[in-house]
Write an enzyme that holds these catalytic residues in place. Structure first.
Site, short mmCIF file in Angstrom:
data_model
loop_
_atom_site.label_atom_id
_atom_site.label_comp_id
_atom_site.label_asym_id
_atom_site.label_seq_id
_atom_site.Cartn_x
_atom_site.Cartn_y
_atom_site.Cartn_z
N LYS A 222 0.83 -1.42 -0.07
CA LYS A 222 -0.15 0.17 -0.04
C LYS A 222 0.56 1.24 0.35
O LYS A 222 0.76 1.94 -0.80
CB LYS A 222 -0.63 -0.14 1.51
CG LYS A 222 -1.94 0.68 1.34
CD LYS A 222 -3.02 0.69 2.46
CE LYS A 222 -3.26 2.22 2.90
NZ LYS A 222 -4.11 1.98 3.74
N GLU A 228 10.70 -4.62 4.41
CA GLU A 228 10.33 -5.81 3.52
C GLU A 228 9.93 -6.00 2.74
O GLU A 228 11.44 -7.10 2.10
CB GLU A 228 9.87 -6.98 4.18
CG GLU A 228 10.00 -7.30 6.15
CD GLU A 228 9.12 -6.41 6.76
OE1 GLU A 228 8.84 -5.19 7.03
OE2 GLU A 228 9.06 -6.09 8.53
N GLY A 283 -5.08 -2.18 5.61
CA GLY A 283 -4.14 -3.57 5.19
C GLY A 283 -4.42 -5.09 5.48
O GLY A 283 -4.65 -5.92 4.48
N ARG A 284 -5.40 -5.41 6.28
CA ARG A 284 -5.53 -7.01 6.41
C ARG A 284 -7.52 -6.67 6.51
O ARG A 284 -7.58 -7.72 6.87
CB ARG A 284 -5.12 -6.90 8.84
CG ARG A 284 -6.38 -5.64 9.27
CD ARG A 284 -6.24 -5.92 10.44
NE ARG A 284 -6.33 -4.74 11.41
CZ ARG A 284 -5.95 -3.51 12.03
NH1 ARG A 284 -4.30 -3.44 10.93
NH2 ARG A 284 -6.23 -2.29 12.26
N GLU A 369 -4.70 -8.03 14.72
CA GLU A 369 -4.46 -6.19 14.87
C GLU A 369 -5.42 -5.72 15.11
O GLU A 369 -5.36 -4.50 15.16
CB GLU A 369 -3.56 -6.69 13.42
CG GLU A 369 -2.68 -5.29 13.10
CD GLU A 369 -1.99 -5.64 11.99
OE1 GLU A 369 -0.55 -4.96 11.98
OE2 GLU A 369 -2.24 -5.50 11.14
N HIS A 406 -3.75 -34.35 17.36
CA HIS A 406 -3.17 -36.02 17.64
C HIS A 406 -1.92 -34.39 18.29
O HIS A 406 -0.76 -34.52 18.07
CB HIS A 406 -2.60 -36.60 16.52
CG HIS A 406 -3.85 -37.18 15.90
ND1 HIS A 406 -3.71 -38.65 16.26
CD2 HIS A 406 -4.85 -37.08 14.88
CE1 HIS A 406 -5.03 -38.85 15.80
NE2 HIS A 406 -5.05 -37.90 15.11
N LYS A 526 9.66 -0.98 14.13
CA LYS A 526 10.11 -0.83 13.57
C LYS A 526 11.26 0.46 13.41
O LYS A 526 11.82 0.24 12.93
CB LYS A 526 8.95 -0.63 12.24
CG LYS A 526 7.83 -1.20 11.61
CD LYS A 526 7.17 -0.28 10.40
CE LYS A 526 6.24 -1.18 10.32
NZ LYS A 526 5.52 0.05 9.58
C1 G6Q Z 1 -3.22 -4.54 8.08
C2 G6Q Z 1 -1.45 -3.19 8.29
C3 G6Q Z 1 -0.26 -4.27 7.32
C4 G6Q Z 1 0.02 -3.92 6.68
C5 G6Q Z 1 1.76 -4.21 6.07
C6 G6Q Z 1 1.93 -3.62 4.77
O1 G6Q Z 1 -3.37 -4.44 8.48
O2 G6Q Z 1 -0.97 -1.99 8.12
O3 G6Q Z 1 -0.32 -5.35 8.14
O4 G6Q Z 1 -0.25 -4.37 5.39
O5 G6Q Z 1 2.29 -3.22 7.08
O6 G6Q Z 1 1.79 -2.37 4.39
P1 G6Q Z 1 2.13 -2.09 3.24
O7 G6Q Z 1 1.20 -3.09 2.27
O8 G6Q Z 1 2.08 -0.45 3.64
O9 G6Q Z 1 3.29 -3.13 2.84
#
Ligand code: G6Q
Length: 562
Positions: A222, A228, A283-284, A369, A406, A526
């Site tokens: 996003k 990463e 994001g989620r 989250e 199990h 971070k």
């Molecule tokens: C979700 C968070 C988080 C996000 C990641 C990736 O709700 O905001 O998990 O999706 O940190 O972020 P980017 O899509 O900006 O790389």
């Protein structure tokens, strides 16, 4: 929402000014929970032969049996009253109405717009966002079709055969889960891979057997700044350039999913190959946005649209069904009941379908989250140990059945923790094979039954169990579970299932009075990592000003690394 006037917005409800635990409905629910302490599921089932069909609800192809939860009809009424007192309906209307209910980031929360049909209008800041959503879906469909048909060729003219999604968190977990869940309807001639971890092993293992000339990377981020993802995208770029030896190859082997066109262009990806989304998609909550491009490539645009229709059907149900028949409201209330009023700290999600192997991991982010918060929307502390305090988000975890049986189920049956379980099962297997499916289903039904009713000392005595062994072989029972049963795992059912949990989280957030849409908790680590990177990379021995433990670990790492 039905039965609940939606005249006030989420942030203006009078309830927000009042501590949740002082609400009469809250206090009544707490007193009621205490009064049920000695009532067991055995008692409840014995007293009401219709319980197993009465405490159920059904929508969008999902049948929810919550009769094995530790509650009565009165509990349900009280919980519904609590939901009303907490303004669940008003808050939901504020979400659907595009208000900035994510107050700490001043953002709207409109993932419901991502699955709205073309004919719908959903406004944000006076603008209908639905046409933009469908424009992106159409662009994704064009890309997905080209890749699936073999018309998207790489730099050397070979068709793309492998798609690698690079992303993390919300830009990874949804696509990973969905691609696995819908593998049965996916194009088997294409290979889908996912790289998320900054650990170089993730990238190295994902590409070790791939041909760069046939590989397309989707850089999903996003913000397009996530450490990463940017590190993995940069390694992918090097990997492609090393093999294809031409900058021009980037345009053919990389597409982006992002809200940040400038950073995408700076990376060298043609913005014509960028699929956008918006600030109002968290994001989620984004697996049904352009972040789902890998899913669409795997199952095709029609399958993806079918999944969106499943999401939308649950949105409509959530918005319109009475609370006591409303699946997300019921699931949200059950989580609140078990966590806040009965004191459970975790909820196990146990899908009896191998295709849903990553569903618990996906849900962990969605739920934890979202509900891992310790202050109210107004910033007031929610301290469970303080007078009037309460616990919020439970820990979600799980594995597919029957494998978990199990391993960790032992603790669920006989440990000292009470762990409410969500069982998820399907009447038809997508891979019918001999007796396998009946065996699978017998197990899921048996587990819920065993948890609820246990095995008493009397039953063991009747089986001639020696007395000394009886305590070990006794199952206390009275362990709550819900069962979600659907006909089969289709894209639409998956969409409805995910939307069910999304809205259940929403309901929990409204009752706990927390912001389910921010995630400040991921920031500190971070920032600190950003400070430590140069200390690890510097040629000179750095001057360290952390605590003595962190300083020592950094020094040891530098020494060991050589
Ligand atoms: C979700 C968070 C988080 C996000 C990641 C990736 O709700 O905001 O998990 O999706 O940190 O972020 P980017 O899509 O900006 O790389």
């Amino acid at each position: 929402m039905s039965g609940d006037a939606a005249s006030q917005t989420a942030c203006e409800t009078p309830f927000d000014a009042m501590a949740r635990s002082q609400l009469p409905a809250w206090q009544e629910t707490a007193r009621h929970a205490a009064s049920l302490e000695r009532t067991t599921l055995r008692d409840l089932f014995a007293a009401d032969p219709a319980r197993g069909t009465r405490l159920t609800a059904e929508a969008c192809g999902l049948y929810l049996d919550f009769s094995k939860q530790r509650l009565t009809g009165d509990t349900l009424q009280l919980l519904v009253k609590l939901a009303r007192s907490c303004g669940v309906a008003e808050r939901a209307e504020a979400m659907f109405g595009g208000e900035r209910i994510n107050v700490t980031e001043r953002r709207a929360v409109l993932h419901v717009a991502l699955r709205a049909p073309r004919s719908r209008q959903i406004f944000f800041d006076g603008e209908d966002v639905v046409p933009g959503v469908h424009a992106v879906l159409d662009a994704m469909a064009a890309c997905a079709t080209e890749v699936r048909d073999g018309r998207w060729t790489g730099h050397t003219g070979k068709p793309i055969r492998t798609v690698v999604n690079i992303g993390i968190g919300g830009s990874d977990l949804g696509p990973v889960m969905a691609c696995q869940a819908l593998r049965h309807s996916s194009d088997r001639s294409l290979t889908l891979r996912f790289v998320s971890n900054v650990d170089g092993t993730d990238f190295a293992e994902a590409v070790r057997d791939l041909d760069p000339a046939e590989t397309l990377f989707i850089v999903s981020s996003k913000t397009f700044t996530t450490q990463e993802t940017m590190a993995n995208a940069s390694s992918a770029r090097d990997w492609v350039l090393q093999a294809l030896k031409d900058e021009g190859a980037i345009a053919k082997h990389f597409v982006a999913v992002s809200t940040n066109a400038e950073a995408v262009a700076a990376f060298g990806i043609d913005t014509a190959n960028m699929f956008g989304f918006w600030d109002w998609v968290g994001g989620r909550y984004s697996m049904d946005s352009a972040i789902g491009l890998s899913t669409m490539i795997a199952i095709g645009p029609d399958g993806f649209r079918e999944m969106l229709a499943g999401f939308h059907a649950m949105d409509e149900h959530f918005r319109s069904a009475p609370f006591d028949e409303n699946l997300p409201v019921l699931m949200g209330l059950l989580a609140v009941w078990n966590t806040t009023f009965l004191g459970s700290r975790t909820i196990a999600v146990l899908p009896y379908d191998q295709y849903l192997a990553r569903f618990p991991a996906y849900l962990q982010q969605l739920t934890m989250e979202s509900c891992g918060k310790r202050v109210t929307l107004a910033g007031e502390p929610i301290d469970p140990c303080a007078e009037g305090g309460y616990t919020t988000g439970p820990i979600y975890w799980g594995e597919p059945g029957t494998n978990g049986q199990h391993s960790f189920y032992q603790l669920i049956h006989q440990g000292t923790e009470v762990i409410p379980c969500d069982f998820i099962a399907f009447a038809n297997s997508l891979n019918p094979l001999g007796r396998h499916h009946d065996l699978l289903m017998a197990n899921v039904f048996a587990q819920a039954e065993a948890l609820a009713f246990g095995k008493s000392a009397e039953q063991l005595a009747a089986e001639d169990c020696p007395e000394w062994l009886t305590p070990h072989r006794t199952f206390p029972g009275n362990r709550p579970s819900s069962t979600i049963l659907a006909e089969r795992l289709t894209p639409a059912v998956l969409g409805s299932l995910v939307a069910l949990y999304e809205h259940a989280v929403f309901v929990q957030g409204a009752i706990w009075n927390i912001n389910c849409f921010d995630q400040w908790g991921v920031e500190l680590g971070k920032q600190l990592a950003g400070r430590i990177v140069p200390e690890l990379e510097s040629a000179e021995e750095p001057e360290l000003t952390h605590d003595s433990s962190t300083n020592a670990l950094i020094r040891r790492y530098r020494r060991l690394r050589g």
